[in-house]
Design a protein around this motif. Structure first.
Motif, PDB file in Angstrom:
ATOM      1  N   GLN A   2      44.304  61.414  26.215  1.00 33.04           N
ATOM      2  CA  GLN A   2      45.827  61.975  26.871  1.00 33.04           C
ATOM      3  C   GLN A   2      45.882  61.726  28.265  1.00 33.04           C
ATOM      4  OE1 GLN A   2      47.855  62.426  24.384  1.00 33.04           O
ATOM      5  NE2 GLN A   2      46.105  61.964  22.814  1.00 33.04           N
ATOM      6  N   LYS A   3      45.100  61.644  29.149  1.00 36.12           N
ATOM      7  CA  LYS A   3      45.052  61.711  30.383  1.00 36.12           C
ATOM      8  C   LYS A   3      44.602  60.406  31.208  1.00 36.12           C
ATOM      9  CE  LYS A   3      44.120  66.755  30.925  1.00 36.12           C
ATOM     10  NZ  LYS A   3      43.474  67.638  31.488  1.00 36.12           N
ATOM     11  N   LEU A   4      43.497  59.661  30.856  1.00 39.21           N
ATOM     12  CA  LEU A   4      43.063  58.738  31.439  1.00 39.21           C
ATOM     13  C   LEU A   4      42.469  57.285  30.399  1.00 39.21           C
ATOM     14  CD1 LEU A   4      41.932  57.856  34.216  1.00 39.21           C
ATOM     15  CD2 LEU A   4      39.645  58.702  33.434  1.00 39.21           C
ATOM     16  N   THR A   5      43.469  56.200  30.579  1.00 37.01           N
ATOM     17  CA  THR A   5      43.185  55.105  29.654  1.00 37.01           C
ATOM     18  C   THR A   5      42.656  54.044  30.472  1.00 37.01           C
ATOM     19  OG1 THR A   5      45.467  54.385  30.154  1.00 37.01           O
ATOM     20  CG2 THR A   5      45.194  55.822  28.358  1.00 37.01           C
ATOM     21  N   ILE A   6      41.884  53.337  29.601  1.00 39.31           N
ATOM     22  CA  ILE A   6      41.057  52.101  30.360  1.00 39.31           C
ATOM     23  C   ILE A   6      41.016  50.921  29.311  1.00 39.31           C
ATOM     24  CG2 ILE A   6      38.768  53.222  29.352  1.00 39.31           C
ATOM     25  CD1 ILE A   6      37.318  51.847  31.671  1.00 39.31           C
ATOM     26  N   ASN A   7      40.981  49.732  29.879  1.00 38.16           N
ATOM     27  CA  ASN A   7      41.166  48.529  29.254  1.00 38.16           C
ATOM     28  C   ASN A   7      39.832  48.200  28.397  1.00 38.16           C
ATOM     29  OD1 ASN A   7      43.970  48.154  29.567  1.00 38.16           O
ATOM     30  ND2 ASN A   7      43.383  46.647  31.431  1.00 38.16           N
ATOM     31  N   LYS A   8      38.770  48.292  29.373  1.00 43.25           N
ATOM     32  CA  LYS A   8      37.500  48.121  28.855  1.00 43.25           C
ATOM     33  C   LYS A   8      36.334  49.113  29.583  1.00 43.25           C
ATOM     34  CE  LYS A   8      37.738  43.137  27.736  1.00 43.25           C
ATOM     35  NZ  LYS A   8      37.323  41.737  28.092  1.00 43.25           N
ATOM     36  N   THR A   9      35.664  49.502  28.663  1.00 40.25           N
ATOM     37  CA  THR A   9      34.499  50.330  29.489  1.00 40.25           C
ATOM     38  C   THR A   9      33.321  49.525  29.603  1.00 40.25           C
ATOM     39  OG1 THR A   9      33.781  51.099  27.140  1.00 40.25           O
ATOM     40  CG2 THR A   9      35.256  52.465  28.255  1.00 40.25           C
ATOM     41  N   THR A  10      33.024  48.309  28.981  1.00 40.28           N
ATOM     42  CA  THR A  10      32.059  47.482  29.175  1.00 40.28           C
ATOM     43  C   THR A  10      32.448  46.076  29.568  1.00 40.28           C
ATOM     44  OG1 THR A  10      30.574  48.667  28.116  1.00 40.28           O
ATOM     45  CG2 THR A  10      29.888  46.519  28.316  1.00 40.28           C
ATOM     46  N   ILE A  11      31.961  45.408  30.616  1.00 35.55           N
ATOM     47  CA  ILE A  11      32.444  44.178  31.016  1.00 35.55           C
ATOM     48  C   ILE A  11      31.326  43.292  31.058  1.00 35.55           C
ATOM     49  CG2 ILE A  11      33.503  42.651  32.766  1.00 35.55           C
ATOM     50  CD1 ILE A  11      35.467  45.053  33.419  1.00 35.55           C
ATOM     51  N   ASP A  12      31.451  42.088  30.511  1.00 37.69           N
ATOM     52  CA  ASP A  12      30.379  41.142  30.588  1.00 37.69           C
ATOM     53  C   ASP A  12      30.823  40.172  31.703  1.00 37.69           C
ATOM     54  OD1 ASP A  12      28.541  38.893  30.568  1.00 37.69           O
ATOM     55  OD2 ASP A  12      28.714  38.830  28.359  1.00 37.69           O
ATOM     56  N   VAL A  13      29.996  40.185  32.802  1.00 43.53           N
ATOM     57  CA  VAL A  13      30.257  39.156  34.189  1.00 43.53           C
ATOM     58  C   VAL A  13      29.790  37.863  33.977  1.00 43.53           C
ATOM     59  CG1 VAL A  13      30.776  40.990  35.718  1.00 43.53           C
ATOM     60  CG2 VAL A  13      28.442  40.137  35.415  1.00 43.53           C
ATOM     61  N   GLY A  14      28.953  37.350  32.877  1.00 40.01           N
ATOM     62  CA  GLY A  14      28.408  36.221  32.614  1.00 40.01           C
ATOM     63  C   GLY A  14      27.354  35.751  33.314  1.00 40.01           C
ATOM     64  N   LYS A  15      27.106  34.655  33.871  1.00 38.82           N
ATOM     65  CA  LYS A  15      25.900  34.290  35.001  1.00 38.82           C
ATOM     66  C   LYS A  15      26.100  34.110  36.161  1.00 38.82           C
ATOM     67  CE  LYS A  15      24.283  31.039  31.082  1.00 38.82           C
ATOM     68  NZ  LYS A  15      25.604  31.251  30.033  1.00 38.82           N
ATOM     69  N   THR A  16      25.119  34.696  37.010  1.00 36.43           N
ATOM     70  CA  THR A  16      25.311  34.469  38.423  1.00 36.43           C
ATOM     71  C   THR A  16      23.576  34.208  38.912  1.00 36.43           C
ATOM     72  OG1 THR A  16      25.776  35.675  40.337  1.00 36.43           O
ATOM     73  CG2 THR A  16      24.403  36.809  38.787  1.00 36.43           C
ATOM     74  N   SER A  17      23.783  33.553  40.137  1.00 38.59           N
ATOM     75  CA  SER A  17      22.501  33.069  40.732  1.00 38.59           C
ATOM     76  C   SER A  17      21.688  34.415  41.581  1.00 38.59           C
ATOM     77  CB  SER A  17      22.962  32.114  41.831  1.00 38.59           C
ATOM     78  OG  SER A  17      23.119  30.888  41.404  1.00 38.59           O
ATOM     79  N   TYR A  18      20.600  34.256  41.513  1.00 39.89           N
ATOM     80  CA  TYR A  18      19.689  34.917  42.082  1.00 39.89           C
ATOM     81  C   TYR A  18      20.105  35.364  43.552  1.00 39.89           C
ATOM     82  CZ  TYR A  18      15.525  37.006  44.222  1.00 39.89           C
ATOM     83  OH  TYR A  18      14.542  38.103  44.767  1.00 39.89           O
ATOM     84  N   GLU A  19      20.394  36.681  43.775  1.00 38.43           N
ATOM     85  CA  GLU A  19      20.839  37.091  45.082  1.00 38.43           C
ATOM     86  C   GLU A  19      22.162  36.955  45.594  1.00 38.43           C
ATOM     87  OE1 GLU A  19      17.985  36.307  48.208  1.00 38.43           O
ATOM     88  OE2 GLU A  19      16.535  38.398  47.486  1.00 38.43           O
ATOM     89  N   VAL A  20      23.132  36.505  44.411  1.00 41.44           N
ATOM     90  CA  VAL A  20      24.606  36.516  44.792  1.00 41.44           C
ATOM     91  C   VAL A  20      25.017  37.520  43.802  1.00 41.44           C
ATOM     92  CG1 VAL A  20      26.457  34.861  44.012  1.00 41.44           C
ATOM     93  CG2 VAL A  20      24.246  33.680  44.688  1.00 41.44           C
ATOM     94  N   PRO A  21      25.619  38.417  44.599  1.00 49.10           N
ATOM     95  CA  PRO A  21      26.119  39.763  43.922  1.00 49.10           C
ATOM     96  C   PRO A  21      27.468  39.400  43.170  1.00 49.10           C
ATOM     97  CG  PRO A  21      25.708  39.916  46.303  1.00 49.10           C
ATOM     98  CD  PRO A  21      25.463  38.627  46.061  1.00 49.10           C
ATOM     99  N   VAL A  22      27.529  40.223  41.998  1.00 52.02           N
ATOM    100  CA  VAL A  22      28.454  39.859  41.135  1.00 52.02           C
ATOM    101  C   VAL A  22      29.341  41.136  40.760  1.00 52.02           C
ATOM    102  CG1 VAL A  22      27.072  40.414  39.184  1.00 52.02           C
ATOM    103  CG2 VAL A  22      29.035  38.979  38.820  1.00 52.02           C
ATOM    104  N   THR A  23      30.589  41.161  40.723  1.00 49.91           N
ATOM    105  CA  THR A  23      31.448  42.304  40.609  1.00 49.91           C
ATOM    106  C   THR A  23      32.252  42.549  39.375  1.00 49.91           C
ATOM    107  OG1 THR A  23      31.732  42.609  42.998  1.00 49.91           O
ATOM    108  CG2 THR A  23      33.537  43.494  41.636  1.00 49.91           C
ATOM    109  N   ALA A  24      32.146  43.489  38.681  1.00 53.98           N
ATOM    110  CA  ALA A  24      33.172  43.844  37.605  1.00 53.98           C
ATOM    111  C   ALA A  24      34.133  45.206  37.869  1.00 53.98           C
ATOM    112  CB  ALA A  24      32.199  44.568  36.288  1.00 53.98           C
ATOM    113  N   THR A  25      35.437  44.497  37.759  1.00 57.27           N
ATOM    114  CA  THR A  25      36.600  45.505  38.171  1.00 57.27           C
ATOM    115  C   THR A  25      37.143  46.108  36.759  1.00 57.27           C
ATOM    116  OG1 THR A  25      36.803  44.187  40.024  1.00 57.27           O
ATOM    117  CG2 THR A  25      38.541  45.683  39.158  1.00 57.27           C
TER     118      THR A  25
END
Length: 347
Positions: free
Chosen positions: A19-42
């Motif tokens: 009733q107070k806080l809504t969210i589209n997704k609680t888990t996000i799959d960011v797919g593939k990234t390279s070693y030491e290349v930071p990746v962000t989920a929003t």
């Protein structure tokens, strides 16, 4: 702690914050990234209550992740929380942040997952179109300048960018199109192709024929707009109809321009068509390759020396959605210009 208990705790925040806080997704799959290349989920959230929500703490599960987001959210406001992983470990990962606020008694858990590779491959140039993890080289097919009896082929190059085995296929095919997938099963991170073949003998009209087909990841998958691939076919008139025709007295189409430059401020344009031949010019087909183009012609037959103005109007909002370039196709009885294409450049 047992897995069942962990799952129960993870579900608590959603129920408590309904009733107070809504969210589209609680888990996000960011797919593939390279070693030491930071990746962000929003994560996108919203305060559905009539009071301010105060976030007191956002606690990540390891020092390899950082979190960013607002601390005070007004009534009805939308906001986002970003979770960034430094990707300093190879392999699959799952990272989590616990969000503590006055909106829920228990913390809200947000998770991101993905895969860190030693050298992640960028498929965006060769496979620029994403059909829910099945990457493709094209999302629009054109069989141009087809003569009756031709059987041209077009290859759709594919890449499986998921962790599941696929059985790529094209469905809702009309009788004049056949498709073969190679290989039939596409393993994760593997490439393949579908060969689409046109049987022009099955097409009964000259000019432009258009049909939507659908690229599916597995057999029996229900068609949706996201899976659609438009197909355009231009069947030319049979050359035999011009055999024995005296070119000195044939009709001859002349256009003031073969290109129109239009934009959202100049949506209308005209092209003058003139019959410079010595017999009647007939336009048997006048068609548009895309939506968002409107054409008006006073008459479809011109006597020798006669001219008419073709009026062209664009609807920019519809053209933006089109996957192919806006063009006008005409089929005529001019043996030198049986097929005429007018290009529309939209700024």
């Amino acid at each position: 702690m047992k897995k069942a208990t962990l799952l129960f705790l993870a579900l608590l925040p959603l129920a408590a914050s309904a009733q107070k806080l809504t969210i589209n997704k609680t888990t996000i799959d960011v797919g593939k990234t390279s070693y030491e290349v930071p990746v962000t989920a929003t994560f996108e959230l919203r305060n559905k209550s009539s009071k301010h929500i105060v976030i007191s703490e956002m606690k990540t599960d390891c020092g390899c992740t950082t979190v960013d987001g607002p601390r005070n959210i007004g009534p009805g406001e939308k906001f986002s929380i970003s979770l960034t992983y430094d990707a300093k470990m190879l392999g699959h990962f799952t990272k989590q942040v616990a969000v503590y606020s006055n909106a829920t008694k228990a913390p809200l858990y947000l998770k991101m997952k993905g895969l860190v590779l030693e050298d992640a491959v960028d498929y965006s140039k060769r496979y620029p179109h994403d059909f829910n993890g099945l990457l493709a080289s094209i999302d629009n097919i054109e069989f141009d300048d087809v003569s009756k009896g031709d059987n041209p082929e077009i290859e759709i190059l594919l890449m499986n960018d998921t962790e599941e085995t696929m059985t790529p296929n094209l469905h809702h095919l009309p009788a004049y199109l056949t498709a073969v997938a190679m290989p039939e099963k596409l393993e994760p991170d593997r490439s393949g192709k579908i060969i689409l073949t046109l049987n022009s003998e099955q097409i009964n009209k000259y000019g432009l024929t258009q049909v939507p087909i659908y690229l599916a990841r597995k057999l029996g998958e229900k068609a949706s707009e996201e899976m659609e691939i438009p197909v355009s076919i231009v069947l030319l008139p049979d050359k035999k109809i011009f055999e024995g025709q005296n070119k000195d007295i044939a009709p001859k189409l002349s256009l003031s321009s073969e290109t129109l430059n239009l934009d959202k401020h100049h949506k209308n344009g005209t092209i003058t068509m003139t019959n410079k031949g010595k017999s009647q010019l007939n336009i048997s087909s006048l068609q548009m390759f895309t939506g968002g183009v409107r054409v008006k012609v006073p008459k479809m037959s011109l006597m020798p020396g006669e001219s008419v103005k073709m009026s062209v109007t664009i609807i920019p909002s519809q053209i933006k959605k089109a996957r192919s370039k806006p063009r006008i196709l005409m089929i005529t009885n001019d043996p030198e210009n049986a097929k005429v294409v007018i290009n529309i450049n939209v700024e």
